[in-house]
Every structure is written in structure tokens, then in C-alpha cells.
Design an enzyme around this catalytic site. Structure first.
Site, mmCIF file in Angstrom:
data_model
loop_
_atom_site.group_PDB
_atom_site.id
_atom_site.type_symbol
_atom_site.label_atom_id
_atom_site.label_comp_id
_atom_site.label_asym_id
_atom_site.label_seq_id
_atom_site.Cartn_x
_atom_site.Cartn_y
_atom_site.Cartn_z
ATOM 1 N N ASP A 102 -2.516 6.613 -3.608
ATOM 2 C CA ASP A 102 -1.377 5.991 -2.937
ATOM 3 C C ASP A 102 -0.842 4.852 -3.792
ATOM 4 O O ASP A 102 -1.318 4.616 -4.910
ATOM 5 C CB ASP A 102 -1.749 5.514 -1.524
ATOM 6 N N ASP A 155 -0.973 1.652 -4.020
ATOM 7 C CA ASP A 155 -1.790 0.577 -4.587
ATOM 8 C C ASP A 155 -3.160 1.067 -5.028
ATOM 9 O O ASP A 155 -4.008 0.275 -5.426
ATOM 10 C CB ASP A 155 -1.908 -0.597 -3.617
ATOM 11 N N SER A 170 0.813 -1.213 0.000
ATOM 12 C CA SER A 170 0.000 0.000 0.000
ATOM 13 C C SER A 170 0.850 1.268 0.000
ATOM 14 O O SER A 170 1.599 1.521 -0.930
ATOM 15 C CB SER A 170 -0.970 -0.032 1.181
ATOM 16 N N ASP A 210 -5.816 2.429 -3.504
ATOM 17 C CA ASP A 210 -7.085 2.327 -2.766
ATOM 18 C C ASP A 210 -7.363 3.554 -1.916
ATOM 19 O O ASP A 210 -8.408 3.630 -1.260
ATOM 20 C CB ASP A 210 -7.142 1.053 -1.925
#
Length: 448
Positions: free
Chosen positions: A239, A241, A101, A243
Site C-alpha cells: 500500500d 506507505d 497510508s 505497511d
């Protein structure tokens, strides 16, 4: 049953340190394959972000799943919410994301989605952990899983995102888009451009090492600077990833997840699709709670973490929730937090109201908030320490109904987070410092 490996968002840590090692991930792929293959034929979809270790872990997972007799669909670099969507689209038994992430490149992790695009239930994660205790075996060569690369994965996800925007045109909007050198670098620019916006990209050239480095939703300074320099209408920061989303208005001011959540709720109400209430977290700003109260919108707080937000959404059958970090779930559109989809809902509000992002955010006034981390020598239950609870009571009496106080042990570090927020910034700062001192003193006395 306590889980040994899975946390609130899968398995995550420093690459090369247990459990984020190639041998563990190989065994994890095999164990997951065995669990999902119990009902017969199984296929699992794998996506990843742009960090360099993703290649290594992708190969390890592929080998483990194949050894278990499970077919593999590979998407290559793809946002976490895209993997959730594609797992549903391809009717896979599960989706796996290789990502840490918003963490730096030297971290990585593994998280799973069900065939419905939701996080795995606890019992499935526990079954995978139990399978890890069994010696790894390989199915007969005739039964080995096959691997196939999905060549149109990006295009499918781009079209899905555009469809959630309800046919709006972004023509006339100038947007600065920060892709965090992460998984959205090859999809998010197309989404906003194909809807008509003029898009200027930053941090969209990943090299495996620069993901989240001084960019993205956790670091918006560069984005704010470029928005002002380019005289753009707004900036969007995703960000690593994809999400999470944080936005920047035309004045270079950051608009966080709480403010975006309020804007989206108001837009959904205008569209007539809003039902129930909104789920925030323990860290959601008190100003958000007040704003929803003025609008007669029910609001509840979940524990910190998107898993807990989703849990409350399902329990209450509500469709909107999120965190101040920018993780926002529009459950009527998708099954997990999606930064691109959330950004599109905000852009829809801008287009349909004719207001700027700065004007829309004025519907909510953020309260001053101060947080101090108090280090602890060992894990303690602060609810059972009388002196700490008395200190909280004393602080709450001083604050009254002008704010709130939260003490929360960190889930990843030996810290107690002391947070105070309220109307008066000076009062908040003083109360937080005093309470942190009281907590630190109580913990020291406990150690002696």
C-alpha cells in the site's frame, strides 16, 4: 483521558481541513519537540510517503521542531516501517511519518514512533496534546534545532529487509510488484531483485497525485491481470506507505492478509521460531480461526487496528499477528507492520517448501463473509439496545457453530457494520440481510 487529535493511527484527514493544515502541523511539531526535549538534547527523524502535500507538512514539522530546539533527520520518501527501523538505528528520540497510508492523495496524516520503533504510548500523545494548548515560543537562535538529510536511508532499509529473509535465494521466481505509486517505489524493487527474483514493476512512478490510485493493496485488479499476462509465479501489492501487503497467486487469485498470516505461521513453525499463538482482529475470517484450531495454534482476536494487534502481542508475549487487510507484524523481526518483510516470509515458505503460493494457501479455507453497513443518525451503544441484541441472538441460533456474527460501529463514519460469515454462502447472505434489516428497524424506532 480522551484524546482530541490522535486516533488509533495518529492524526489523519483531508489536506487543508483541520487538523491536517500547515499551521496545525507546525504547532504539532513544536509541541512534540517540547515534549521530547524535556530530558535535554533531542533529535527526531521524519519520513513521508509520495503524496504531494508531504513536502508542505515536512517543512512545517521541521520548522516546529527547530523552534523547539530539536534536531531533525530527514529521510525523504520512505515506507512507514522504514521510519520505525531508522528511528532505532539512528537512536532518535522519535520517528514521525507523514502519510495517510492507503487513502487517496488528497488525504494526509502524521503518526509517531517511539525510539524503540513502536507506536507512542497514550501518555506521550496526551502530553503532546496538552502542549498544543500552550502558546508557541521559539528557543534562542543559538539553540535552534539543526536539520540533516540522511542520504543512505533507502540503502539501510533495503539491507535490513534482505536480512530478515534468512539468506534465501529468489532466483527462478518471476514476481510482479505493485508499489502503489507510494513510499516503497525506490526500495521494494531492489529488495526482491537483489535476492535474485526477476521483478516486473507496476505503479512505481509516483507523481504526488497517483498514490493508491487503482493500484496497491486495496485494488489488485491490475496486478492480477499482469500476473496472468506475464505468466508470473506471483504478484505482491504493497500500500501507499508500505505497511500492508496483499499477494496474488499464479492463477490470478488474491491472497489476503488472513491467508498470508496462516502461511507465515506455518513457515515459522517449520523453522522452529514460532512461540505462543497468533493475534488476529474481530474481522479476521472464521476460516483462519478454524485453521489454527486444527494446528493447535492459539488464536485471539483484538479490536480492529494495528495498535490493538500490537497491544495483544505484547500482553501475551507472542510474535505474530495481523489483519485481513494485509497489515502483518512479525515481532521477532521488526517492531511494526511491514509489507515487504511479511512478503519475504511468504516467499521463504515458497522457496523452502517448493510449493506454489496457491498450494500454500490451501491450508486455510476462507468462509463466505457478507457485510452490510447500516447508517445511523447519531452515535449509539448497540449493546444497550435490547431489540438489536435479541436479533443477534436469533441469528446466532440459526447459524449455530457453522460461523459467527459481528456488529461493529464504525470508528470513522456514522455506520453500524453488520457482518455474518459461515460455511454456506446463501445462508450467510440471507442472515446478514435479515439482521441488517432488524438493526435498521431498531435504530429507526430509537430515533422516533
Amino acid at each position: 483521558m480522551t484524546k482530541r487529535y490522535f486516533g488509533t493511527d495518529g492524526i489523519r484527514g483531508r489536506v487543508g481541513q483541520f487538523p491536517v493544515t500547515p499551521d496545525f502541523v507546525l504547532k504539532l511539531g513544536w509541541a512534540a519537540g517540547k515534549v521530547f526535549a524535556r530530558e535535554g538534547y533531542s533529535k527526531i527523524l521524519i519520513g513521508k510517503d509520495t503524496r504531494i502535500s508531504g513536502y508542505m507538512f515536512e517543512s512545517a514539522l521541521e520548522a516546529g521542531l527547530s523552534a523547539a530546539g530539536v534536531d531533525v533527520l530527514l529521510t525523504g520518501p520512505m515506507p512507514t516501517p522504514a521510519v520505525a527501523y531508522l528511528a532505532r538505528t539512528f537512536r532518535a528520540d522519535a520517528g514521525i511519518v507523514i502519510s495517510a497510508s492507503h487513502n487517496p492523495f488528497y488525504d494526509n496524516g502524521i503518526k509517531f514512533f517511539s525510539s524503540e520503533g513502536t507506536k507512542l504510548p497514550d501518555d506521550v500523545e496526551q502530553a503532546i496534546e496538552a502542549q498544543m494548548d500552550i502558546a508557541m515560543t521559539t528557543v534562542d537562535s543559538s539553540e535552534l534545532g539543526k536539520a540533516k538529510r540522511i542520504v543512505d536511508a533507502a540503502g539501510r532499509y533495503i539491507e535490513f529487509c534482505k536480512a530478515t529473509a534468512g539468506g534465501i535465494s529468489l532466483k527462478g521466481l518471476k514476481i510482479i510488484l505493485d508499489c502503489a505509486n507510494g513510499a516503497t517505489y525506490h526500495v521494494a524493487p531492489s529488495v526482491f531483485t537483489e535476492l535474485g527474483a526477476k521483478v516486473i514493476e507496476i505503479a512505481s512512478s509516483p507523481d504526488g497525485l497517483n498514490i493508491n490510485e487503482n493500484c496497491g493493496a486495496t485494488e489488485t485488479e491490475r496486478l492480477r491481470t499482469v500476473v496472468l499476462a506475464e505468466k508470473a509465479d506471483l504478484g505482491i501489492a504493497l500500500d501507499g506507505d508500505g505497511d500492508r501487503v496483499i499477494m496474488v497467486d499464479q492463477d490470478g487469485q488474491e491472497v489476503d492478509g488472513d491467508e498470508l498470516l496462516f502461511i507465515i505461521a506455518a513457515q515459522m513453525r517449520r523453522e522452529g521460531v514460532f512461540t505462543g499463538g497468533v493475534v488476529g482482529t474481530l474481522m479476521s475470517n472464521f476460516g483462519l480461526e478454524q485453521a489454527f484450531a486444527r494446528e493447535n495454534i492459539p488464536f485471539i482476536r483484538a479490536s480492529v487496528g494495528d495498535r490493538y494487534v500490537m497491544e495483544q502481542l505484547y500482553l501475551n508475549d507472542w510474535i505474530l499477528g495481523g489483519e485481513s487487510s494485509g497489515h502483518i507484524v512479525c515481532r521477532h523481526l521488526t517492531t511494526t507492520g511491514d509489507g515487504t518483510v511479511a512478503a519475504l516470509q511468504v516467499l521463504k515458505a515458497i522457496v523452502e517448501t517448493g510449493k506454489t503460493l496457491a498450494e500454500l494457501r490451501h491450508g486455510m479455507t476462507k468462509m463466505p463473509q457478507v457485510m452490510i453497513n447500516v447508517r445511523v443518525a447519531q452515535k449509539v451503544n448497540i449493546n444497550e439496545i435490547d431489540s438489536i441484541q435479541q436479533a443477534v441472538v436469533n441469528a446466532e441460533k440459526k447459524l449455530g457453530e457453522r460461523g459467527r456474527i459481528l456488529l461493529r460501529p464504525s470508528g470513522t463514519e456514522p455506520l453500524v457494520r453488520v457482518m455474518v460469515e459461515g460455511e454456506d454462502a446463501d445462508e450467510v447472505a440471507n442472515l446478514c440481510q435479515q439482521l441488517a434489516t432488524d438493526v435498521e428497524k431498531a435504530l429507526m424506532e430509537l430515533e422516533t
